[in-house]
Design an enzyme around this catalytic site. Structure first.
Site, PDB file in Angstrom:
ATOM      1  N   PHE A   1      -7.407   1.966   4.968  1.00 41.16           N
ATOM      2  CA  PHE A   1      -6.554   0.801   4.680  1.00 41.16           C
ATOM      3  C   PHE A   1      -6.888  -0.415   5.546  1.00 41.16           C
ATOM      4  O   PHE A   1      -6.298  -1.473   5.366  1.00 41.16           O
ATOM      5  CB  PHE A   1      -5.060   1.137   4.811  1.00 41.16           C
TER       6      PHE A   1
ATOM      7  N   GLU B   1      -5.956   6.981   6.886  1.00 40.65           N
ATOM      8  CA  GLU B   1      -5.055   8.134   6.895  1.00 40.65           C
ATOM      9  C   GLU B   1      -5.812   9.303   6.296  1.00 40.65           C
ATOM     10  O   GLU B   1      -6.452   9.177   5.243  1.00 40.65           O
ATOM     11  CB  GLU B   1      -3.820   7.831   6.048  1.00 40.65           C
TER      12      GLU B   1
ATOM     13  N   ARG C   1      -3.994   8.740  16.255  1.00 44.57           N
ATOM     14  CA  ARG C   1      -3.093   7.610  16.486  1.00 44.57           C
ATOM     15  C   ARG C   1      -2.871   7.362  17.974  1.00 44.57           C
ATOM     16  O   ARG C   1      -2.735   6.221  18.419  1.00 44.57           O
ATOM     17  CB  ARG C   1      -1.762   7.905  15.791  1.00 44.57           C
TER      18      ARG C   1
ATOM     19  N   LYS D   1       7.315  -1.421   6.907  1.00 40.03           N
ATOM     20  CA  LYS D   1       7.295  -0.135   6.211  1.00 40.03           C
ATOM     21  C   LYS D   1       8.610   0.063   5.475  1.00 40.03           C
ATOM     22  O   LYS D   1       9.684  -0.239   5.995  1.00 40.03           O
ATOM     23  CB  LYS D   1       7.046   1.016   7.183  1.00 40.03           C
TER      24      LYS D   1
ATOM     25  N   LYS E   1       2.315   4.436   1.401  1.00 43.76           N
ATOM     26  CA  LYS E   1       2.417   4.944   2.768  1.00 43.76           C
ATOM     27  C   LYS E   1       2.303   6.460   2.725  1.00 43.76           C
ATOM     28  O   LYS E   1       3.220   7.162   2.298  1.00 43.76           O
ATOM     29  CB  LYS E   1       3.740   4.522   3.415  1.00 43.76           C
TER      30      LYS E   1
ATOM     31  N   GLU F   1       0.852  -1.189   0.000  1.00 41.52           N
ATOM     32  CA  GLU F   1       0.000   0.000   0.000  1.00 41.52           C
ATOM     33  C   GLU F   1       0.888   1.238   0.000  1.00 41.52           C
ATOM     34  O   GLU F   1       1.978   1.220   0.586  1.00 41.52           O
ATOM     35  CB  GLU F   1      -0.892   0.043   1.252  1.00 41.52           C
TER      36      GLU F   1
ATOM     37  N   ARG G   1       4.891  -6.123  17.124  1.00 44.16           N
ATOM     38  CA  ARG G   1       5.468  -7.452  17.233  1.00 44.16           C
ATOM     39  C   ARG G   1       5.525  -8.116  15.863  1.00 44.16           C
ATOM     40  O   ARG G   1       4.621  -7.982  15.045  1.00 44.16           O
ATOM     41  CB  ARG G   1       4.628  -8.319  18.184  1.00 44.16           C
TER      42      ARG G   1
ATOM     43  N   ARG H   1      -2.854   9.488  10.938  1.00 47.96           N
ATOM     44  CA  ARG H   1      -3.610   8.244  11.066  1.00 47.96           C
ATOM     45  C   ARG H   1      -4.867   8.493  11.897  1.00 47.96           C
ATOM     46  O   ARG H   1      -4.814   9.163  12.924  1.00 47.96           O
ATOM     47  CB  ARG H   1      -2.756   7.167  11.712  1.00 47.96           C
TER      48      ARG H   1
END
Length: 532
Positions: free
Chosen positions: A301, A261, A232, A392, A212, A210, A386, A217
């Site tokens: 997303f 976003e 966020r 990213k 970025k 996707e 995790r 966010r």
């Protein structure tokens, strides 16, 4: 519980290397705390004040740091928490002075070690090797519960201290109260960095890629006509972003929780810089005027709930597929023009082909975006960073900058100079323009070396910082530049980290502030702010 017990545990956690040992130290501390104290301790150990921002900026903290520390520890967690609440509650005429006085009184009752801990906590710069995921495992160990159950409850609650209070007081029954609930934000899933798209695909196999976007966010909850928007950090921002509310209302769903976003776009669809988008947040006044001047576009997303069905345990491919049926695609041009009324899907590609992935990355960069996300199509939604389910990929910039000063480390870095103050040469006014600080990317060997070298160049110090002759040159990688009123040059590095020291370069060969300003123009398409 005394603050000194928590500060001492924090220092020991930073010193030990094994995860099991860190969790054991934290769990022992939590077992010795009352339920209320444990919630406060969990918040502090995760690097957060329960009150959030309390109206104390860096300048006020620097002034308060001059207060004489206490000789013996006496502060309790409850007293610190109450003092922070009182500082946060100060408002109206004279509130700045009142906050400064309350802060000075608090720090005057703290020892040197406690002062350092509290100042870093208030600045959001507490680094002790006890990230929230590790603290969650300590809560589980202290309560005798499954770490996975505690992590999941914390994700659903968006509030680890509240989960800790329930787990330690009521055990498994306490955790049973936390479920996915409309209008209660849940902790966002985060991403780990990858070296490139080839590295991402090597780790994922097939990847759901996707664009970025470098926007804000948002987590959006919809129940019929009621819509609430969370940042966020899980703070409600509904009033500041009416476009996001309208986009959610336009979706054909009775109830939904969406991850997305929101971003300010130029008329042709190119993005404004992150800090421009952020001008829309935290505002309660002049929202209509700001909307007319700087409209926001929303790209979705992820979909976590739809019409009574929770989707967080479903694989990413199913969540994104359901999202596609709900929202559909929208181009940046449509979004900028306001014709994507329900928002749109972020541009995406599912591939295992590195060449196709590189082309997709190049398209994102050419459109002015940060890079790409690469996601495991089979992964469920999980809070935190995790594993490698979300990766990213962002190209980094580098500059050769001069070390102006360094701050003493703490915990495992106690006794070594760690946080570097970085400057670019100012060829117009002389001297150096500070662009920010970083302690990231430093190995133990580098820390030892730079401590010796900076001390050999010392020209002054205070309790926290050693100032040095501007001679050492260090290569710094960073994601981008942002406007910053905190620094006289008006610009600051985002996500800076040390690559290496440049022993082959003198300070006279370091990058100039003019170069920094040119880079800002190139990457943002805007004129940089004028230096003060």
């Amino acid at each position: 519980m005394r603050l000194s017990e928590l500060v001492g545990t924090s220092a020991r956690v930073a010193e030990v290397r094994g995860k099991k040992a860190k969790v054991g130290l934290l769990a022992d501390l939590l077992r010795s705390a009352s339920t209320a104290e444990a919630a406060t301790a969990v918040s502090y150990l995760s690097g957060q004040l329960p009150q959030g921002r309390i109206g104390i900026g860096p300048a006020a903290l620097r002034a308060a740091m001059e207060v004489e520390p206490a000789g013996e520890p006496a502060l309790t967690l409850g007293e610190v928490d109450a003092a922070c609440s009182a500082i946060a509650a100060s408002s109206g005429p004279g509130s700045q002075r009142e906050r400064a006085e309350r802060l000075g009184a608090l720090l005057g009752r703290a020892t040197v070690e406690e002062q350092r801990f509290l100042v870093r906590l208030m600045l959001g710069e507490l680094r002790q090797g006890a990230l929230e995921g590790l603290v969650a495992e300590a809560v589980a160990a202290a309560a005798g519960l499954s770490a996975e159950r505690v992590r999941r409850a914390a994700m659903l609650a968006g509030d680890l201290p509240a989960v800790a209070r329930a787990a330690l007081a009521e055990g498994e029954a306490g955790l049973g109260r936390f479920a996915l609930e409309l209008f209660r934000p849940l902790s966002p899933m985060l991403a780990q960095p990858a070296e490139g798209v080839a590295d991402a695909l090597a780790r994922l196999g097939e990847g759901a890629l996707e664009h970025k976007l470098d926007g804000a966010r948002v987590q959006v909850h919809k129940g019929d006509d009621e819509v609430r928007v969370f940042s966020r950090s899980l703070h409600e921002v509904t009033a500041a972003v009416p476009e996001v509310v309208e986009a959610a209302r336009a979706l054909p769903a009775r109830s939904a929780i969406l991850d997305g976003e929101t971003i300010a776009l130029r008329p042709g669809g190119a993005p404004h810089p992150f800090q421009v988008t952020m001008r829309r947040f935290g505002r309660r006044l002049d929202v209509d005027r700001m909307r007319a001047e700087l409209p926001l576009a929303t790209f979705w997303f992820d979909l976590l709930h739809l019409d009574g069905a929770d989707l967080i345990d479903e694989p990413q491919r199913r969540r994104f597929g359901a999202l596609g049926e709900l929202a559909g695609p929208a181009s940046y041009e449509e979004a900028a023009g306001g014709t994507a009324t329900g928002g749109g899907l972020v541009p995406s590609l599912v591939t295992a082909d590195p060449a196709a992935a590189e082309a997709f990355l190049r398209t994102a960069i050419d459109r002015g975006h940060e890079g790409v996300m690469a996601k495991d199509p089979a992964a469920a939604y999980a809070a935190g960073s995790r594993g490698s389910a979300w990766l990213k990929v962002k190209p980094a910039h580098t500059l050769d900058l001069v070390v102006l000063a360094a701050e003493w480390g703490h915990g495992r870095r106690q006794g070594r100079l760690s946080n570097l103050h970085l400057g670019a040469r100012d060829t117009e006014r002389g001297g150096y323009v500070m662009l920010g600080k970083t302690f990231k990317g430093l190995t133990d060997r580098t820390l030892e070396w730079q401590t010796r070298e900076i001390l050999a160049r010392e020209i002054g110090r205070d309790r926290w910082t050693v100032h040095a002759r501007p001679e050492l040159v260090v290569e710094i990688a960073f994601n981008d530049l942002q406007e910053s009123p905190r620094y006289p040059g008006g610009l600051a590095l985002r996500f800076a980290r040390v690559v290496r020291y440049r022993g082959d370069k003198t300070a006279a060969e370091a990058d100039t502030f003019a170069t920094v300003r040119d880079l800002y123009r190139k990457t943002t398409g805007r004129e940089p702010p004028e230096p003060r």
